[in-house]
Design an enzyme around this catalytic site. Structure first.
Site, PDB file in Angstrom:
ATOM      1  N   GLU A 188       8.812  16.207  15.397  1.00  0.00           N
ATOM      2  CA  GLU A 188       9.380  16.037  14.063  1.00  0.00           C
ATOM      3  C   GLU A 188       8.707  17.034  13.111  1.00  0.00           C
ATOM      4  O   GLU A 188       7.506  16.945  12.855  1.00  0.00           O
ATOM      5  CB  GLU A 188       9.128  14.603  13.601  1.00  0.00           C
ATOM      6  CG  GLU A 188       9.848  14.258  12.334  1.00  0.00           C
ATOM      7  CD  GLU A 188       9.624  12.803  11.942  1.00  0.00           C
ATOM      8  OE1 GLU A 188       8.482  12.325  12.037  1.00  0.00           O
ATOM      9  OE2 GLU A 188      10.597  12.177  11.515  1.00  0.00           O
ATOM     10  N   LYS A 212       0.883  -1.172   0.000  1.00  0.00           N
ATOM     11  CA  LYS A 212       0.000   0.000   0.000  1.00  0.00           C
ATOM     12  C   LYS A 212       0.916   1.216   0.000  1.00  0.00           C
ATOM     13  O   LYS A 212       1.426   1.633   1.036  1.00  0.00           O
ATOM     14  CB  LYS A 212      -0.889  -0.022   1.246  1.00  0.00           C
ATOM     15  CG  LYS A 212      -2.244   0.659   1.090  1.00  0.00           C
ATOM     16  CD  LYS A 212      -2.172   2.133   0.774  1.00  0.00           C
ATOM     17  CE  LYS A 212      -1.802   2.982   1.974  1.00  0.00           C
ATOM     18  NZ  LYS A 212      -1.581   4.416   1.590  1.00  0.00           N
ATOM     19  N   CYS A 243      13.661  10.582   7.709  1.00  0.00           N
ATOM     20  CA  CYS A 243      13.368  10.224   9.101  1.00  0.00           C
ATOM     21  C   CYS A 243      14.581  10.376   9.995  1.00  0.00           C
ATOM     22  O   CYS A 243      14.472  10.793  11.137  1.00  0.00           O
ATOM     23  CB  CYS A 243      12.850   8.807   9.161  1.00  0.00           C
ATOM     24  SG  CYS A 243      13.932   7.666   8.288  1.00  0.00           S
ATOM     25  N   GLU A 277       9.161   1.351  11.230  1.00  0.00           N
ATOM     26  CA  GLU A 277      10.236   2.352  11.121  1.00  0.00           C
ATOM     27  C   GLU A 277       9.547   3.708  11.182  1.00  0.00           C
ATOM     28  O   GLU A 277       8.808   4.075  10.268  1.00  0.00           O
ATOM     29  CB  GLU A 277      10.979   2.206   9.790  1.00  0.00           C
ATOM     30  CG  GLU A 277      11.680   0.878   9.613  1.00  0.00           C
ATOM     31  CD  GLU A 277      12.924   0.716  10.470  1.00  0.00           C
ATOM     32  OE1 GLU A 277      13.256   1.636  11.235  1.00  0.00           O
ATOM     33  OE2 GLU A 277      13.553  -0.350  10.368  1.00  0.00           O
TER      34      GLU A 277
HETATM   35  P1  NAD Z   1       2.344   8.727   7.442  1.00  0.00           P
HETATM   36  O1  NAD Z   1       2.469   7.959   8.703  1.00  0.00           O
HETATM   37  O2  NAD Z   1       1.370   9.804   7.367  1.00  0.00           O
HETATM   38  O3  NAD Z   1       1.979   7.729   6.225  1.00  0.00           O
HETATM   39  C1  NAD Z   1       2.737   6.581   5.962  1.00  0.00           C
HETATM   40  C2  NAD Z   1       1.850   5.541   5.317  1.00  0.00           C
HETATM   41  O4  NAD Z   1       0.853   5.138   6.221  1.00  0.00           O
HETATM   42  C3  NAD Z   1       1.118   6.022   4.057  1.00  0.00           C
HETATM   43  O5  NAD Z   1       1.111   4.987   3.110  1.00  0.00           O
HETATM   44  C4  NAD Z   1      -0.290   6.273   4.572  1.00  0.00           C
HETATM   45  O6  NAD Z   1      -1.270   6.146   3.583  1.00  0.00           O
HETATM   46  C5  NAD Z   1      -0.417   5.165   5.594  1.00  0.00           C
HETATM   47  N1  NAD Z   1      -1.436   5.394   6.612  1.00  0.00           N
HETATM   48  C6  NAD Z   1      -1.874   6.580   7.108  1.00  0.00           C
HETATM   49  N2  NAD Z   1      -2.847   6.357   8.033  1.00  0.00           N
HETATM   50  C7  NAD Z   1      -3.009   5.023   8.119  1.00  0.00           C
HETATM   51  C8  NAD Z   1      -3.851   4.173   8.906  1.00  0.00           C
HETATM   52  N3  NAD Z   1      -4.723   4.665   9.778  1.00  0.00           N
HETATM   53  N4  NAD Z   1      -3.733   2.847   8.742  1.00  0.00           N
HETATM   54  C9  NAD Z   1      -2.842   2.327   7.872  1.00  0.00           C
HETATM   55  N5  NAD Z   1      -2.033   3.054   7.094  1.00  0.00           N
HETATM   56  C10 NAD Z   1      -2.116   4.404   7.225  1.00  0.00           C
HETATM   57  O7  NAD Z   1       3.821   9.186   7.154  1.00  0.00           O
HETATM   58  P2  NAD Z   1       4.327  10.125   5.975  1.00  0.00           P
HETATM   59  O8  NAD Z   1       3.950  11.518   6.275  1.00  0.00           O
HETATM   60  O9  NAD Z   1       3.948   9.554   4.667  1.00  0.00           O
HETATM   61  O10 NAD Z   1       5.910   9.918   6.108  1.00  0.00           O
HETATM   62  C11 NAD Z   1       6.674  10.677   6.930  1.00  0.00           C
HETATM   63  C12 NAD Z   1       6.968   9.939   8.223  1.00  0.00           C
HETATM   64  O11 NAD Z   1       7.651   8.718   7.963  1.00  0.00           O
HETATM   65  C13 NAD Z   1       7.864  10.735   9.116  1.00  0.00           C
HETATM   66  O12 NAD Z   1       7.412  10.670  10.430  1.00  0.00           O
HETATM   67  C14 NAD Z   1       9.201  10.020   8.990  1.00  0.00           C
HETATM   68  O13 NAD Z   1      10.053  10.202  10.062  1.00  0.00           O
HETATM   69  C15 NAD Z   1       8.774   8.625   8.814  1.00  0.00           C
HETATM   70  N6  NAD Z   1       9.834   7.859   8.159  1.00  0.00           N
HETATM   71  C16 NAD Z   1      10.511   6.921   8.887  1.00  0.00           C
HETATM   72  C17 NAD Z   1      11.541   6.212   8.309  1.00  0.00           C
HETATM   73  C18 NAD Z   1      12.310   5.185   9.089  1.00  0.00           C
HETATM   74  O14 NAD Z   1      12.965   4.348   8.478  1.00  0.00           O
HETATM   75  N7  NAD Z   1      12.269   5.205  10.407  1.00  0.00           N
HETATM   76  C19 NAD Z   1      11.870   6.424   6.982  1.00  0.00           C
HETATM   77  C20 NAD Z   1      11.161   7.387   6.275  1.00  0.00           C
HETATM   78  C21 NAD Z   1      10.124   8.073   6.884  1.00  0.00           C
END
Ligand code: NAD
Length: 501
Positions: free
Chosen positions: A388, A182, A291, A257
């Protein structure tokens, strides 16, 4: 807005293109233009994709291949993707706003190299590990098997769409699982393209399925689906908590992550020119939307003014511009919502006493641009130092002594990555031992090496991706014990059976 050709993309389920009347626009963050539309999958499409993945798993079309066969097909897929790397770069940067330099090196370059690493792991992994022969209570031997879990769900964010998807799909496929991905709502294009390349190069239909759609609908269904045995997620800590809750009902394996608020600790013996460049690289690559970015610069108080001057002078050379221009250093942020959120964080920090040493504004251009921003006068208790921001905002925090540096660095709910800048390796290594983060880089930043584990302490995540043990999280462990004694009398059956027939 300029007029650009808008192409439409379908989902990929069971080896077929599946469309929907409901379409999501894909927007180029550098211009604000809609560059494509994508079928918006919902929970019924997730159900279909999980069913396709389950059917392919049960048919054994992938899991029954030898690890060598799987590795060979994965390498063929990586080579074919490499042949069209420029197309993948365009699909990636047109939706997530990365610069062409960064998308070529990090986003697509790493993604394909890391996928190949997972192919190699399939061949070297210990699929069966014999335990020592035991002679109590009777002679016997156990062998520990690693087996694929079944259907793996992968939920990816928008910042490194293909890379972070392949960190999940790579080990899942290497281990023989079938997968449902997804992607994030902003960035499904490079992932859809990769799935097609995979199928054209030997991955049987149904082994990889891609359902773009909304997180709370399609994503939540995937995280809670009873036929999904493992869910691997990268994204925000808030959504990570929700994924864990959703996965709990069917007790799925979970890898998370999540976010970070990385400290970049400059020690007073550091080469300050090197450290200034390193701290800027650690924070502003991909407009701070990484991240593991080092978004808190911890600077010895007596070097503060001198170091800030170096930071500002160097950061002022960072050029923002068209993302496809090889001269451009930094691109936009992902969307208008995120742009407004970042500017709000900056205004709020200033209202609480921070000073803007550089930037602090949006650019008056189409698209979603924020200047590289350096804030001084920040303490670690301020919101800007704790949450963040996920934008190009570096906060500078002054400290006195290594103990204070360690304590400020660790005073965070996150623990993903940290950097230490010093000319004394022994001192830096000593400090690294005290830092509560999954990665500590000494005189380096963003040092993502597929041969070592990556992940977070505390609320930055659960589990690790990458590294030689990456397949562990995509396998079940089965212990098979074989009696070698053949001797009924050697068995402790009389614990139960003491009477004659
Ligand atoms: P997000 O959490 O908003 O979305 C990530 C994914 O989750 C998307 O595909 C989204 O559609 C899905 N999602 C959202 N709500 C959901 C739900 N209720 N149930 C299931 N899936 C759902 O994150 P973002 O804004 O896309 O990405 C940025 C974040 O990702 C930042 O916090 C960043 O630090 C983190 N990040 C972490 C790493 C790591 O390796 N630790 C790497 C990259 C990004």
């Amino acid at each position: 807005m300029t007029t650009v050709e808008v192409k439409h993309y379908s989902m990929r389920i069971g080896g077929a293109d599946i469309d929907s009347a409901d379409r999501m626009p894909i927007v180029d963050p550098s211009t604000g233009d809609v560059i494509a539309t994508v079928a918006r999958g919902d929970s019924s499409h997730i159900d279909a994709a999980v069913a396709a993945a389950k059917a392919s798993f049960e048919a054994g079309v992938w899991r029954s291949k030898t690890p060598q066969e799987r590795a060979a097909i994965m390498r063929r897929i990586a080579a074919a993707a490499n042949d069209v790397a420029e197309d993948l770069v365009e699909l990636e940067l047109s939706a997530n706003g990365a610069t062409v330099r960064q998308a070529t090196g990090f986003h697509i370059g790493y993604a394909l190299a890391h996928f190949t690493y997972f192919a190699d792991l399939a061949e070297t992994y210990h699929w069966q590990r014999p335990a020592p022969i035991s002679n109590f209570p009777a002679l016997g031997q156990a062998v520990v098997h690693r087996e694929p879990i079944g259907v793996v769900g992968a939920i990816a964010p928008w910042n490194f769409p293909l890379l972070l998807t392949l960190w999940k799909v790579g080990p899942a496929l290497a281990a023989g699982n079938s997968v449902v991905v997804k992607p994030d709502e902003h960035t499904p294009l490079s992932i859809l393209a990769f799935a097609r390349i995979a199928e054209e190069n030997g991955l049987p239909p149904g082994v990889i399925n891609v359902v773009p759609g909304d997180g709370p609908d399609a994503g939540a269904r995937l995280a809670s689906h009873p036929d999904v045995g493992k869910i691997a997620f990268t994204g925000s800590t808030a959504v990570g908590r929700e994924i864990m809750r959703l996965a709990a009902d069917t007790v799925k394996q979970v890898t998370l992550e999540l976010g970070g608020k990385g400290p970049s600790i400059v020690l007073d013996d550091a080469d300050l020119d090197h450290a200034a460049d390193g701290v800027l690289y650690g924070c502003f690559v991909y407009s701070g939307q990484v991240c593991e970015s080092g978004t808190r610069a911890l600077i010895p108080a007596h070097l503060h003014d001198e170091f800030v001057e170096r930071l500002v002078t160097r950061a002022a050379t960072i050029q923002q511009g068209p993302t496809r221009d090889w001269e451009t250093d930094m691109g936009p942020v992902i969307d208008g919502r995120q742009q407004a959120r970042i500017l709000h964080y900056i205004r709020e920090a200033v209202a609480h006493g921070a000073q803007v040493a550089l930037g602090g504004q949006a650019l008056d251009e189409p698209g979603f641009w924020v200047q590289p921003t350096i804030l001084t006068g920040v303490t670690n208790t301020m919101r800007i130092a704790r949450e963040e921001v996920f934008g190009p905002v570096l906060v500078v925090i002054a400290y006195d002594g290594d103990d204070a540096a360690a304590s400020i660095a660790n005073d965070s709910e996150y623990g993903l990555a940290a950097s230490i800048w010093s000319s004394d390796n022994a001192r830096a290594l000593d400090l690294a031992e005290r830092i509560q983060c999954g990665s500590v880089w000494i005189n380096d930043a963003h040092q993502i090496n597929c041969q070592v584990p990556f992940g977070g302490y505390k609320q930055s995540g659960v589990g690790r991706e990458l590294g030689p043990d990456a397949l562990d999280a995509y396998t079940e462990v089965k212990t098979v014990h074989l009696d070698l004694s053949g001797d009924r009398g050697a068995k402790p059956y009389d614990i139960l059976l003491t009477h004659a027939d």
